[in-house]
Design a protein around this motif. Structure first.
Motif, PDB file in Angstrom:
ATOM      1  N   GLY A  69       0.809  -1.212   0.000  1.00  0.00           N
ATOM      2  CA  GLY A  69       0.000   0.000   0.000  1.00  0.00           C
ATOM      3  C   GLY A  69       0.843   1.261   0.000  1.00  0.00           C
ATOM      4  N   ALA A  70       0.154   2.416  -0.034  1.00  0.00           N
ATOM      5  CA  ALA A  70       0.849   3.706   0.010  1.00  0.00           C
ATOM      6  C   ALA A  70       1.664   3.792   1.295  1.00  0.00           C
ATOM      7  CB  ALA A  70      -0.176   4.837  -0.043  1.00  0.00           C
ATOM      8  N   GLY A  71       2.945   4.112   1.149  1.00  0.00           N
ATOM      9  CA  GLY A  71       3.816   4.169   2.318  1.00  0.00           C
ATOM     10  C   GLY A  71       4.123   2.808   2.899  1.00  0.00           C
ATOM     11  N   GLY A  72       3.944   1.764   2.089  1.00  0.00           N
ATOM     12  CA  GLY A  72       4.160   0.406   2.558  1.00  0.00           C
ATOM     13  C   GLY A  72       5.630   0.020   2.619  1.00  0.00           C
ATOM     14  N   ILE A  73       5.878  -1.130   3.170  1.00  0.00           N
ATOM     15  CA  ILE A  73       7.246  -1.605   3.363  1.00  0.00           C
ATOM     16  C   ILE A  73       8.012  -1.678   2.053  1.00  0.00           C
ATOM     17  CG2 ILE A  73       8.580  -3.672   3.998  1.00  0.00           C
ATOM     18  CD1 ILE A  73       6.510  -4.089   6.264  1.00  0.00           C
ATOM     19  N   LEU A  74       7.357  -2.132   0.999  1.00  0.00           N
ATOM     20  CA  LEU A  74       8.060  -2.306  -0.271  1.00  0.00           C
ATOM     21  C   LEU A  74       8.369  -0.989  -0.981  1.00  0.00           C
ATOM     22  CD1 LEU A  74       6.173  -5.482  -1.503  1.00  0.00           C
ATOM     23  CD2 LEU A  74       8.600  -5.329  -0.903  1.00  0.00           C
ATOM     24  N   SER A  75       7.837   0.113  -0.462  1.00  0.00           N
ATOM     25  CA  SER A  75       8.178   1.419  -1.024  1.00  0.00           C
ATOM     26  C   SER A  75       9.424   2.004  -0.366  1.00  0.00           C
ATOM     27  CB  SER A  75       7.008   2.392  -0.857  1.00  0.00           C
ATOM     28  OG  SER A  75       6.823   2.749   0.507  1.00  0.00           O
ATOM     29  N   ALA A  76       9.934   1.325   0.683  1.00  0.00           N
ATOM     30  CA  ALA A  76      11.088   1.825   1.424  1.00  0.00           C
ATOM     31  C   ALA A  76      12.391   1.251   0.872  1.00  0.00           C
ATOM     32  CB  ALA A  76      10.949   1.454   2.904  1.00  0.00           C
ATOM     33  N   ASP A  77      13.493   1.850   1.261  1.00  0.00           N
ATOM     34  CA  ASP A  77      14.804   1.288   0.980  1.00  0.00           C
ATOM     35  C   ASP A  77      15.040   0.167   1.989  1.00  0.00           C
ATOM     36  OD1 ASP A  77      17.424   0.635   0.539  1.00  0.00           O
ATOM     37  OD2 ASP A  77      18.249   2.615   1.007  1.00  0.00           O
ATOM     38  N   LEU A  78      15.044  -1.062   1.514  1.00  0.00           N
ATOM     39  CA  LEU A  78      15.172  -2.215   2.410  1.00  0.00           C
ATOM     40  C   LEU A  78      16.575  -2.824   2.410  1.00  0.00           C
ATOM     41  CD1 LEU A  78      11.796  -4.106   1.725  1.00  0.00           C
ATOM     42  CD2 LEU A  78      12.320  -2.459   3.533  1.00  0.00           C
ATOM     43  N   SER A  79      17.506  -2.157   1.816  1.00  0.00           N
ATOM     44  CA  SER A  79      18.861  -2.704   1.709  1.00  0.00           C
ATOM     45  C   SER A  79      19.381  -3.135   3.073  1.00  0.00           C
ATOM     46  CB  SER A  79      19.807  -1.662   1.115  1.00  0.00           C
ATOM     47  OG  SER A  79      19.376  -1.268  -0.164  1.00  0.00           O
ATOM     48  N   ASP A  80      19.804  -4.392   3.148  1.00  0.00           N
ATOM     49  CA  ASP A  80      20.406  -4.982   4.348  1.00  0.00           C
ATOM     50  C   ASP A  80      19.451  -5.119   5.529  1.00  0.00           C
ATOM     51  OD1 ASP A  80      22.903  -5.181   3.049  1.00  0.00           O
ATOM     52  OD2 ASP A  80      23.358  -3.092   3.533  1.00  0.00           O
ATOM     53  N   ARG A  81      18.179  -4.862   5.317  1.00  0.00           N
ATOM     54  CA  ARG A  81      17.220  -5.051   6.403  1.00  0.00           C
ATOM     55  C   ARG A  81      16.872  -6.537   6.533  1.00  0.00           C
ATOM     56  NH1 ARG A  81      18.133  -0.198   5.916  1.00  0.00           N
ATOM     57  NH2 ARG A  81      16.809   1.526   6.643  1.00  0.00           N
ATOM     58  N   LEU A  82      16.395  -6.905   7.715  1.00  0.00           N
ATOM     59  CA  LEU A  82      15.808  -8.222   7.951  1.00  0.00           C
ATOM     60  C   LEU A  82      14.320  -8.010   8.162  1.00  0.00           C
ATOM     61  CD1 LEU A  82      15.741 -11.265   8.659  1.00  0.00           C
ATOM     62  CD2 LEU A  82      16.336 -10.609  11.015  1.00  0.00           C
ATOM     63  N   VAL A  83      13.504  -8.652   7.350  1.00  0.00           N
ATOM     64  CA  VAL A  83      12.049  -8.547   7.445  1.00  0.00           C
ATOM     65  C   VAL A  83      11.497  -9.899   7.887  1.00  0.00           C
ATOM     66  CG1 VAL A  83       9.913  -8.032   6.213  1.00  0.00           C
ATOM     67  CG2 VAL A  83      12.016  -6.798   5.635  1.00  0.00           C
ATOM     68  N   VAL A  84      10.696  -9.884   8.949  1.00  0.00           N
ATOM     69  CA  VAL A  84      10.116 -11.111   9.502  1.00  0.00           C
ATOM     70  C   VAL A  84       8.606 -10.954   9.545  1.00  0.00           C
ATOM     71  CG1 VAL A  84      10.027 -12.688  11.477  1.00  0.00           C
ATOM     72  CG2 VAL A  84      12.169 -11.466  10.942  1.00  0.00           C
ATOM     73  N   ALA A 110       7.938 -12.692   0.038  1.00  0.00           N
ATOM     74  CA  ALA A 110       9.354 -13.045   0.189  1.00  0.00           C
ATOM     75  C   ALA A 110      10.137 -12.668  -1.064  1.00  0.00           C
ATOM     76  CB  ALA A 110       9.488 -14.535   0.472  1.00  0.00           C
ATOM     77  N   ALA A 111       9.599 -12.984  -2.226  1.00  0.00           N
ATOM     78  CA  ALA A 111      10.290 -12.683  -3.484  1.00  0.00           C
ATOM     79  C   ALA A 111      10.457 -11.181  -3.675  1.00  0.00           C
ATOM     80  CB  ALA A 111       9.519 -13.293  -4.654  1.00  0.00           C
ATOM     81  N   GLU A 112       9.421 -10.408  -3.327  1.00  0.00           N
ATOM     82  CA  GLU A 112       9.495  -8.960  -3.504  1.00  0.00           C
ATOM     83  C   GLU A 112      10.467  -8.316  -2.521  1.00  0.00           C
ATOM     84  OE1 GLU A 112       5.594  -6.976  -4.338  1.00  0.00           O
ATOM     85  OE2 GLU A 112       4.820  -9.024  -4.140  1.00  0.00           O
ATOM     86  N   VAL A 113      10.483  -8.819  -1.293  1.00  0.00           N
ATOM     87  CA  VAL A 113      11.418  -8.287  -0.297  1.00  0.00           C
ATOM     88  C   VAL A 113      12.854  -8.622  -0.686  1.00  0.00           C
ATOM     89  CG1 VAL A 113      12.204  -8.506   2.105  1.00  0.00           C
ATOM     90  CG2 VAL A 113       9.766  -8.259   1.598  1.00  0.00           C
ATOM     91  N   LYS A 114      13.076  -9.855  -1.115  1.00  0.00           N
ATOM     92  CA  LYS A 114      14.424 -10.273  -1.522  1.00  0.00           C
ATOM     93  C   LYS A 114      14.909  -9.455  -2.719  1.00  0.00           C
ATOM     94  CE  LYS A 114      16.291 -13.781  -0.206  1.00  0.00           C
ATOM     95  NZ  LYS A 114      17.343 -14.014   0.817  1.00  0.00           N
ATOM     96  N   ALA A 115      13.996  -9.084  -3.607  1.00  0.00           N
ATOM     97  CA  ALA A 115      14.361  -8.283  -4.777  1.00  0.00           C
ATOM     98  C   ALA A 115      14.832  -6.886  -4.383  1.00  0.00           C
ATOM     99  CB  ALA A 115      13.172  -8.183  -5.729  1.00  0.00           C
ATOM    100  N   LYS A 116      14.511  -6.479  -3.155  1.00  0.00           N
ATOM    101  CA  LYS A 116      14.939  -5.170  -2.663  1.00  0.00           C
ATOM    102  C   LYS A 116      16.161  -5.284  -1.759  1.00  0.00           C
ATOM    103  CE  LYS A 116      12.577  -1.805  -2.491  1.00  0.00           C
ATOM    104  NZ  LYS A 116      11.803  -0.566  -2.763  1.00  0.00           N
ATOM    105  N   SER A 117      16.912  -6.388  -1.916  1.00  0.00           N
ATOM    106  CA  SER A 117      18.183  -6.591  -1.209  1.00  0.00           C
ATOM    107  C   SER A 117      18.023  -6.710   0.302  1.00  0.00           C
ATOM    108  CB  SER A 117      19.165  -5.459  -1.538  1.00  0.00           C
ATOM    109  OG  SER A 117      19.401  -5.388  -2.927  1.00  0.00           O
ATOM    110  N   ALA A 118      16.917  -7.308   0.728  1.00  0.00           N
ATOM    111  CA  ALA A 118      16.687  -7.547   2.147  1.00  0.00           C
ATOM    112  C   ALA A 118      16.540  -9.047   2.391  1.00  0.00           C
ATOM    113  CB  ALA A 118      15.428  -6.820   2.615  1.00  0.00           C
ATOM    114  N   ALA A 119      16.738  -9.438   3.624  1.00  0.00           N
ATOM    115  CA  ALA A 119      16.498 -10.825   4.030  1.00  0.00           C
ATOM    116  C   ALA A 119      15.041 -10.958   4.458  1.00  0.00           C
ATOM    117  CB  ALA A 119      17.420 -11.203   5.181  1.00  0.00           C
TER     118      ALA A 119
END
Length: 302
Positions: free
Chosen positions: A85-100, A114-123
């Motif tokens: 969504g607007a202002g959602g997690i996938l709109s952020a810079d997730l480099s090197d973040r861990l998302v659970v 998982a695939a979308e988060v990994k595509a943004k260089s996050a675990a």
């Protein structure tokens, strides 16, 4: 050694501060982590602010402030909004973040996120959990983990502070599959117990005695034995003032089980019947009540 003392202090964010999300956030705060929270309804985050948590204006803003991001929301729709969504997690810079993600949702939802988060260089790790509010506050949940080995290794120190047991069962989506399987017998049991107690109406036994008898038999599940006193009071018309696992969440889990089974070309007739009973309980104004309201309603005919 208390598992509060394991691991280093981190900047951790929690998106979703409903019953379970708030309890998990409290546990993290008690372990010494710097805590930031976000909730769609800001008022629900205020008790955590009183404990020293920071509040983010959006999931994306939370990500900017944290090294680890935990999501714990009710269903697939809510999870989609938090991530996409607007202002959602996938709109952020997730480099090197861990998302659970600790929500209980469809396996396909976990796989896609998982695939979308990994595509943004996050675990990314999924960890739906067994247990309710009290175990969450005490760090005694049962974590059912899905994710790549390296990501799970990275998440494990934090998950050990939340869970009494952690089982890495496969890739993203695997945890969701097992969590749905684990919850199915419990939710069906509450309905079956209500039907069994309904057969006892002509006996006229006091609720506490009836529950005590039923709990001391081979047909009693551990959940009933653990909550015998709550159930006896519910049969007497006194439902728990706060729900550890409410009818609304139970309905969502049952509907998710039935929907997932259909993707496997399976039918779940027992789960579908239980879902109907939970739907009826919700329609009678019990959606926010503890799930033991369902057997109590059947037992008393109200």
């Amino acid at each position: 050694m208390d598992n509060k003392k394991k691991g280093r202090t981190m900047k951790v964010g929690v998106c979703g501060t409903g019953k379970m999300g708030a309890a998990i956030a409290q546990r993290l705060k008690s372990c010494g982590h710097e805590l930031t929270v976000w909730n769609r309804s800001p008022a629900k985050a205020q008790p955590l602010v009183a404990l020293g948590a920071n509040v983010a204006e959006s999931p994306a803003a939370l990500c900017a402030a944290c090294d680890v991001v935990i999501t714990m929301v009710l269903d697939d729709t809510a999870l989609d909004a938090v991530y996409r969504g607007a202002g959602g997690i996938l709109s952020a810079d997730l480099s090197d973040r861990l998302v659970v993600d600790m929500s209980t949702v469809l396996p396909a939802t976990e796989e896609a996120i998982a695939a979308e988060v990994k595509a943004k260089s996050a675990a990314f790790v999924e960890c739906p959990v067994g247990g309710s509010v009290r175990p969450a506050r005490e760090g005694k949940l049962f974590g059912l983990v899905g994710g790549a080995e390296a990501d799970v290794k990275r998440a494990r120190p934090l998950l050990e502070q939340l869970c009494r047991r952690i089982e890495h069962v496969g890739a993203p989506g695997a945890g969701a599959r097992l969590k749905l399987a684990i919850n199915l017998p419990l939710l069906v049991y509450w309905q079956a117990l209500g039907e069994a107690l309904a057969l006892c109406r002509p006996l006229g036994l006091p609720p506490d005695r009836l529950v005590d008898i039923m709990a001391d038999t081979s047909g009693a599940a551990a959940a009933m034995k653990n909550r015998a006193s709550d159930l006896a009071r519910a049969l007497a018309g006194q439902l728990p003032p706060t729900a550890s696992f409410d009818v609304r969440a139970a309905r969502k889990d049952l509907s998710t089980m039935v929907a997932y089974a259909r993707t496997l070309s399976l039918e779940l007739p027992t789960a579908a019947a239980a879902l109907k009973s939970f739907d009826e309980a919700a329609a009678h104004g019990l959606a926010d009540n503890d799930a033991i309201a369902v057997p109590a309603r059947w037992a008393t005919g109200q």
